[in-house]
Design a protein around this motif. Structure first.
Motif, PDB file in Angstrom:
ATOM      1  N   LYS A   9      42.359  14.906  62.867  1.00 51.31           N
ATOM      2  CA  LYS A   9      43.181  13.589  62.703  1.00 51.31           C
ATOM      3  C   LYS A   9      42.782  12.717  64.265  1.00 51.31           C
ATOM      4  O   LYS A   9      43.517  13.808  65.569  1.00 51.31           O
ATOM      5  N   LEU A  10      42.354  12.029  64.392  1.00 52.70           N
ATOM      6  CA  LEU A  10      42.560  10.265  65.801  1.00 52.70           C
ATOM      7  C   LEU A  10      43.708  10.586  65.907  1.00 52.70           C
ATOM      8  O   LEU A  10      44.890  10.074  65.198  1.00 52.70           O
ATOM      9  N   ASN A  11      44.673  10.548  67.194  1.00 49.24           N
ATOM     10  CA  ASN A  11      45.438   9.009  68.186  1.00 49.24           C
ATOM     11  C   ASN A  11      45.308   8.081  67.889  1.00 49.24           C
ATOM     12  O   ASN A  11      44.019   7.393  68.847  1.00 49.24           O
ATOM     13  N   ARG A  12      46.278   7.040  67.065  1.00 52.35           N
ATOM     14  CA  ARG A  12      45.850   5.689  67.238  1.00 52.35           C
ATOM     15  C   ARG A  12      47.354   5.722  68.281  1.00 52.35           C
ATOM     16  O   ARG A  12      48.346   5.547  67.835  1.00 52.35           O
ATOM     17  N   TYR A  13      47.097   3.923  69.428  1.00 53.87           N
ATOM     18  CA  TYR A  13      47.921   3.571  69.851  1.00 53.87           C
ATOM     19  C   TYR A  13      47.238   2.361  70.173  1.00 53.87           C
ATOM     20  O   TYR A  13      46.005   1.610  70.020  1.00 53.87           O
ATOM     21  N   GLU A  14      48.580   1.645  69.683  1.00 53.03           N
ATOM     22  CA  GLU A  14      48.644  -0.366  69.854  1.00 53.03           C
ATOM     23  C   GLU A  14      48.938  -0.235  71.534  1.00 53.03           C
ATOM     24  O   GLU A  14      50.377  -0.266  71.547  1.00 53.03           O
ATOM     25  N   LEU A  15      48.444  -1.095  72.376  1.00 52.90           N
ATOM     26  CA  LEU A  15      48.166  -1.144  73.254  1.00 52.90           C
ATOM     27  C   LEU A  15      47.687  -2.546  73.690  1.00 52.90           C
ATOM     28  O   LEU A  15      47.222  -2.745  73.165  1.00 52.90           O
ATOM     29  N   ASP A  16      48.572  -3.385  74.265  1.00 51.30           N
ATOM     30  CA  ASP A  16      48.498  -5.222  74.395  1.00 51.30           C
ATOM     31  C   ASP A  16      47.706  -5.582  73.158  1.00 51.30           C
ATOM     32  O   ASP A  16      47.797  -5.860  72.043  1.00 51.30           O
ATOM     33  N   ASP A  17      46.745  -5.930  73.281  1.00 52.09           N
ATOM     34  CA  ASP A  17      45.690  -6.441  72.580  1.00 52.09           C
ATOM     35  C   ASP A  17      44.863  -6.052  72.228  1.00 52.09           C
ATOM     36  O   ASP A  17      43.758  -6.094  71.299  1.00 52.09           O
ATOM     37  N   LYS A  18      45.090  -4.774  71.907  1.00 52.33           N
ATOM     38  CA  LYS A  18      43.910  -3.370  71.573  1.00 52.33           C
ATOM     39  C   LYS A  18      44.539  -2.118  71.176  1.00 52.33           C
ATOM     40  O   LYS A  18      45.615  -1.835  71.489  1.00 52.33           O
ATOM     41  N   ILE A  19      43.557  -1.268  70.025  1.00 51.00           N
ATOM     42  CA  ILE A  19      43.826  -0.415  69.484  1.00 51.00           C
ATOM     43  C   ILE A  19      42.775   0.745  70.664  1.00 51.00           C
ATOM     44  O   ILE A  19      41.868   0.470  70.364  1.00 51.00           O
ATOM     45  N   VAL A  20      43.802   1.828  70.494  1.00 56.67           N
ATOM     46  CA  VAL A  20      42.700   2.598  71.917  1.00 56.67           C
ATOM     47  C   VAL A  20      42.892   4.394  70.760  1.00 56.67           C
ATOM     48  O   VAL A  20      44.369   4.598  70.097  1.00 56.67           O
ATOM     49  N   TYR A  21      41.556   4.721  70.166  1.00 57.79           N
ATOM     50  CA  TYR A  21      41.465   6.271  69.511  1.00 57.79           C
ATOM     51  C   TYR A  21      42.022   6.968  70.275  1.00 57.79           C
ATOM     52  O   TYR A  21      41.105   6.825  71.658  1.00 57.79           O
ATOM     53  N   THR A  22      41.842   8.368  70.044  1.00 59.02           N
ATOM     54  CA  THR A  22      41.574   9.713  71.257  1.00 59.02           C
ATOM     55  C   THR A  22      41.866  10.644  70.129  1.00 59.02           C
ATOM     56  O   THR A  22      42.713  10.696  69.409  1.00 59.02           O
ATOM     57  N   GLY A  23      42.167  11.711  70.591  1.00 60.31           N
ATOM     58  CA  GLY A  23      42.017  13.566  69.964  1.00 60.31           C
ATOM     59  C   GLY A  23      40.032  13.255  69.816  1.00 60.31           C
ATOM     60  O   GLY A  23      40.280  14.212  69.193  1.00 60.31           O
ATOM     61  N   PHE A  24      39.101  12.764  70.891  1.00 57.19           N
ATOM     62  CA  PHE A  24      37.742  13.124  70.185  1.00 57.19           C
ATOM     63  C   PHE A  24      38.052  14.804  70.345  1.00 57.19           C
ATOM     64  O   PHE A  24      37.651  15.427  71.025  1.00 57.19           O
ATOM     65  N   SER A  25      37.373  15.129  69.968  1.00 55.05           N
ATOM     66  CA  SER A  25      36.231  16.177  69.716  1.00 55.05           C
ATOM     67  C   SER A  25      35.126  16.877  71.127  1.00 55.05           C
ATOM     68  O   SER A  25      34.955  17.956  71.758  1.00 55.05           O
ATOM     69  N   SER A  26      34.480  15.385  71.444  1.00 52.99           N
ATOM     70  CA  SER A  26      33.730  15.786  72.625  1.00 52.99           C
ATOM     71  C   SER A  26      33.641  14.477  73.235  1.00 52.99           C
ATOM     72  O   SER A  26      33.831  13.247  73.022  1.00 52.99           O
ATOM     73  N   TYR A  27      32.831  14.367  73.952  1.00 49.96           N
ATOM     74  CA  TYR A  27      32.202  12.763  74.612  1.00 49.96           C
ATOM     75  C   TYR A  27      31.398  12.476  74.198  1.00 49.96           C
ATOM     76  O   TYR A  27      31.522  10.779  73.538  1.00 49.96           O
ATOM     77  N   GLN A  28      30.398  13.138  73.508  1.00 46.36           N
ATOM     78  CA  GLN A  28      29.413  12.236  72.725  1.00 46.36           C
ATOM     79  C   GLN A  28      30.566  11.994  71.214  1.00 46.36           C
ATOM     80  O   GLN A  28      29.681  10.501  70.413  1.00 46.36           O
ATOM     81  N   ASP A  29      30.873  12.838  70.356  1.00 47.01           N
ATOM     82  CA  ASP A  29      32.432  12.236  69.632  1.00 47.01           C
ATOM     83  C   ASP A  29      32.596  10.460  69.936  1.00 47.01           C
ATOM     84  O   ASP A  29      32.337   9.707  68.882  1.00 47.01           O
ATOM     85  N   ALA A  30      33.209  10.489  71.023  1.00 46.44           N
ATOM     86  CA  ALA A  30      33.912   9.490  70.848  1.00 46.44           C
ATOM     87  C   ALA A  30      33.079   8.255  71.213  1.00 46.44           C
ATOM     88  O   ALA A  30      33.161   6.955  70.550  1.00 46.44           O
ATOM     89  N   GLU A  31      31.661   8.421  72.224  1.00 45.04           N
ATOM     90  CA  GLU A  31      30.663   7.586  71.995  1.00 45.04           C
ATOM     91  C   GLU A  31      30.126   7.270  70.304  1.00 45.04           C
ATOM     92  O   GLU A  31      29.599   6.042  70.417  1.00 45.04           O
ATOM     93  N   GLU A  32      29.455   8.277  69.545  1.00 43.76           N
ATOM     94  CA  GLU A  32      29.383   7.543  68.219  1.00 43.76           C
ATOM     95  C   GLU A  32      30.523   7.110  67.636  1.00 43.76           C
ATOM     96  O   GLU A  32      30.507   5.814  67.186  1.00 43.76           O
ATOM     97  N   LYS A  36      29.938   3.016  66.249  1.00 45.76           N
ATOM     98  CA  LYS A  36      30.766   2.492  64.708  1.00 45.76           C
ATOM     99  C   LYS A  36      31.171   1.584  64.576  1.00 45.76           C
ATOM    100  O   LYS A  36      31.540   0.165  64.270  1.00 45.76           O
ATOM    101  N   LYS A  37      32.442   1.222  66.362  1.00 48.15           N
ATOM    102  CA  LYS A  37      33.570   0.487  65.858  1.00 48.15           C
ATOM    103  C   LYS A  37      33.227  -0.628  66.867  1.00 48.15           C
ATOM    104  O   LYS A  37      34.216  -1.784  66.404  1.00 48.15           O
ATOM    105  N   ASN A  38      31.968  -0.641  67.276  1.00 42.04           N
ATOM    106  CA  ASN A  38      31.873  -1.756  68.425  1.00 42.04           C
ATOM    107  C   ASN A  38      32.750  -1.955  69.248  1.00 42.04           C
ATOM    108  O   ASN A  38      33.055  -2.752  69.765  1.00 42.04           O
ATOM    109  N   GLY A  39      33.158  -0.581  70.115  1.00 38.90           N
ATOM    110  CA  GLY A  39      34.250  -0.347  70.767  1.00 38.90           C
ATOM    111  C   GLY A  39      33.725  -0.292  72.372  1.00 38.90           C
ATOM    112  O   GLY A  39      32.231  -0.400  72.284  1.00 38.90           O
ATOM    113  N   GLU A  40      34.980   0.005  73.496  1.00 39.69           N
ATOM    114  CA  GLU A  40      34.369   0.419  74.309  1.00 39.69           C
ATOM    115  C   GLU A  40      34.728   1.969  74.668  1.00 39.69           C
ATOM    116  O   GLU A  40      36.158   2.531  74.349  1.00 39.69           O
TER     117      GLU A  40
END
Length: 157
Positions: A9-32, A36-40
């Motif tokens: 499970k990824l961690n989901r945080y709400e910050l101001d006007d953003k939603i931020v996900y953490t807990g990725f198993s690798s840098y590549q996992d976060a890139e993917e 997929k989410k058109n995120g940054e």
């Protein structure tokens, strides 16, 4: 529920006007995930001994293409299960456990499997000596550590 490449499970945080996900198993996992989410991709710091994230760039995770880093001062080193040095300390931990348990060789293989497959283990080294094993989540609360993770930021809709 959002998950990383290992279905954790990824961690989901709400910050101001953003939603931020953490807990990725690798840098590549976060890139993917960002693709997929058109995120940054962002660096997320947990620096107050709690689970209070802030977007920062202190550990330079984006430039180094790392997904996790802990700064707990010069005497401590946190080694993530994906780091090349982790296996060395996992082997050392197995030897210690085997001695304590005086277990037969086939049980040592089971112990090896358990150590390597514990949820996201982190080896804690103090002054170049093995100290303990913890989790990525628990490392936020230990040794006055500053924990940095790669995250994916998406706008709130």
């Amino acid at each position: 529920m959002e998950t990383n490449a290992f279905n954790q499970k990824l961690n989901r945080y709400e910050l101001d006007d953003k939603i931020v996900y953490t807990g990725f198993s690798s840098y590549q996992d976060a890139e993917e995930c960002a693709h997929k989410k058109n995120g940054e991709l962002v660096e997320v710091g947990f620096k107050d001994g709690n689970d209070n994230p802030e977007i920062c760039n202190e550990a330079n995770l984006l430039e180094k293409k790392l997904h996790f880093f802990v700064d707990a001062g010069d005497e401590y080193k946190f080694i993530h299960s994906s780091d090349p040095g982790f296996k060395k300390y996992a082997d050392e931990l197995q030897k210690i456990q085997a001695k304590l348990q005086q277990s037969p060789p086939d049980e040592r293989y089971l112990t090896n499997f358990e150590i390597e497959n514990t949820e996201d283990p982190i080896v804690v080294i103090k002054n170049d000596q093995f100290e303990s094993v913890t989790s990525r989540e628990r490392s936020k609360y230990l040794k006055h550590a500053k924990v940095y993770e790669i995250g994916v930021s998406v706008p709130k809709s």
